[in-house]
Design an enzyme around this catalytic site. Sequence first.
Site, short mmCIF file in Angstrom:
data_model
loop_
_atom_site.label_atom_id
_atom_site.label_comp_id
_atom_site.label_asym_id
_atom_site.label_seq_id
_atom_site.Cartn_x
_atom_site.Cartn_y
_atom_site.Cartn_z
N HIS A 82 0.85 -1.19 0.00
CA HIS A 82 0.00 0.00 0.00
C HIS A 82 0.89 1.24 0.00
O HIS A 82 1.85 1.34 0.77
CB HIS A 82 -0.91 0.04 1.23
N ASP A 161 -15.06 3.23 8.99
CA ASP A 161 -14.00 4.15 8.57
C ASP A 161 -14.56 5.19 7.60
O ASP A 161 -14.26 6.38 7.72
CB ASP A 161 -12.85 3.39 7.91
N ARG A 168 -14.56 13.39 10.23
CA ARG A 168 -13.28 14.04 10.55
C ARG A 168 -12.95 15.13 9.55
O ARG A 168 -12.36 16.16 9.89
CB ARG A 168 -12.16 12.99 10.56
N SER A 183 -7.49 4.35 9.85
CA SER A 183 -8.27 4.46 8.62
C SER A 183 -7.61 3.66 7.49
O SER A 183 -8.25 2.85 6.82
CB SER A 183 -8.40 5.94 8.23
N LYS A 187 -8.79 -0.77 6.06
CA LYS A 187 -9.11 -1.24 4.70
C LYS A 187 -8.11 -2.30 4.24
O LYS A 187 -8.48 -3.26 3.56
CB LYS A 187 -9.14 -0.05 3.74
#
Length: 433
Positions: A82, A161, A168, A183, A187
């Site tokens: 990621h 999330d 937020r 967050s 995922k």
Amino acid sequence: MRMYDVIVKKRDGGQLSKEEIEFFVEGYTQGDIPDYQASALTMAIYFQGMTPEETATLTQAMVDSGETIDLSQIKGHKVDKHSTGGVGDKVTFIVGPLVASVGVPVAKMSGRGLGHTGGTLDKLESVKGLEIEMTKEQFIQNVNEHKLAVAGQTGNLAPADKKLYALRDVTGTVDSLPLIAGSIMSKKLASGADSIVLDVKTGSGAFMKTLEDSEALAQEMVNIGNNLGRNTIAVISDMNQPLGFEVGNANEIKEAAEILQGKKVEDLRELSLEIASHMTVLAEVFSNYEEAYQALEQNLENGKAFASFRKLIESQHGDTAMIDDLSLLPKAAHAIEVTAEQDGYVAEIDAESIGIAAMYLGAGRATKDDQIDHGVGITLKKKIGDQVKAGEALVILHSVESNADSSVQKVKEAYQISSTQVEKPKLIYKVIK
């Protein structure tokens, strides 16, 4: 249990229990806890922080709020990567085939671009006919057969999330390390990989602008992954200028394919080999980083990695003629040179401004409903440390229009020319395990 008591406890610096965190996440996701109480708690977290245990519990609760992807039918150790997002970041298209070329399964769930960072799925769709929506059965079959598939996120992953992030975003609590890390990791963990390698960007084109903040975020995410039973490593890499020389959708597919065919684009090649090496060590295919790096470098040279990339395109019904002949990829009608106004050396390139210039051309989205033009983009001719003469091209804009004034202006703002030689920036700052 009362939400009021949870808010007060965190406001006063207390450590929330597993039960309190799960009560909040479940109640907020189901609509039983109102926005005003959720925003009070996120603001308390913003100021008081969270312990590693609290952050891991919050992340797991967000994972448990929706569906998770079961990859148990895929044979072997599944490793995901990621990136926290950048400009010209086409590493997935190099790393995925590289890792697959040594037999490690890569089951990649990716997203679309918004703002100045490009989306993996948008770039892949530069290839005519390529499908990123597929059934779970087809996704698993592709990974088992070819060791690689890239698909759009399916199902209802981490809905807590999604709801919390929207809150937020409008309450001034985005910039909280535990909440950012939770967050991102919720995922990733819901996507089912056994191990994760994170590419945490730092610099002008990154979410985290300073090395200190990037290190803190990387450590937070590594702690979450390891606390929740996933072997996790973070590589902190530079985003003070775009990665490689191409920005835009088809441009980036072309550059990634060229790397897989052995082209030496120094920063892009080095970062891809770095991330792929860590992934294959986590999968226990190699016993150490050096052994992995050497074998993967060999697969860039001998065509095995490119063959994996071509198989990815073919298995997802993309037109492989576009990969065999990269000149067939979408191209914009006009090429506009942006030139240097003085002699000297490139001292700075504001990566975010380059990303915004590409977005203005149509390579990205200002809003989620904007349409992407796969053929537009930017080719960098000069990077930090390069010598340049007045009138020489800094970049070439690939544009639908014969003029692209807003993009030209953005590029001019991005480049800073110095009269003295400037060192090329360091690419990889640190590896956090």
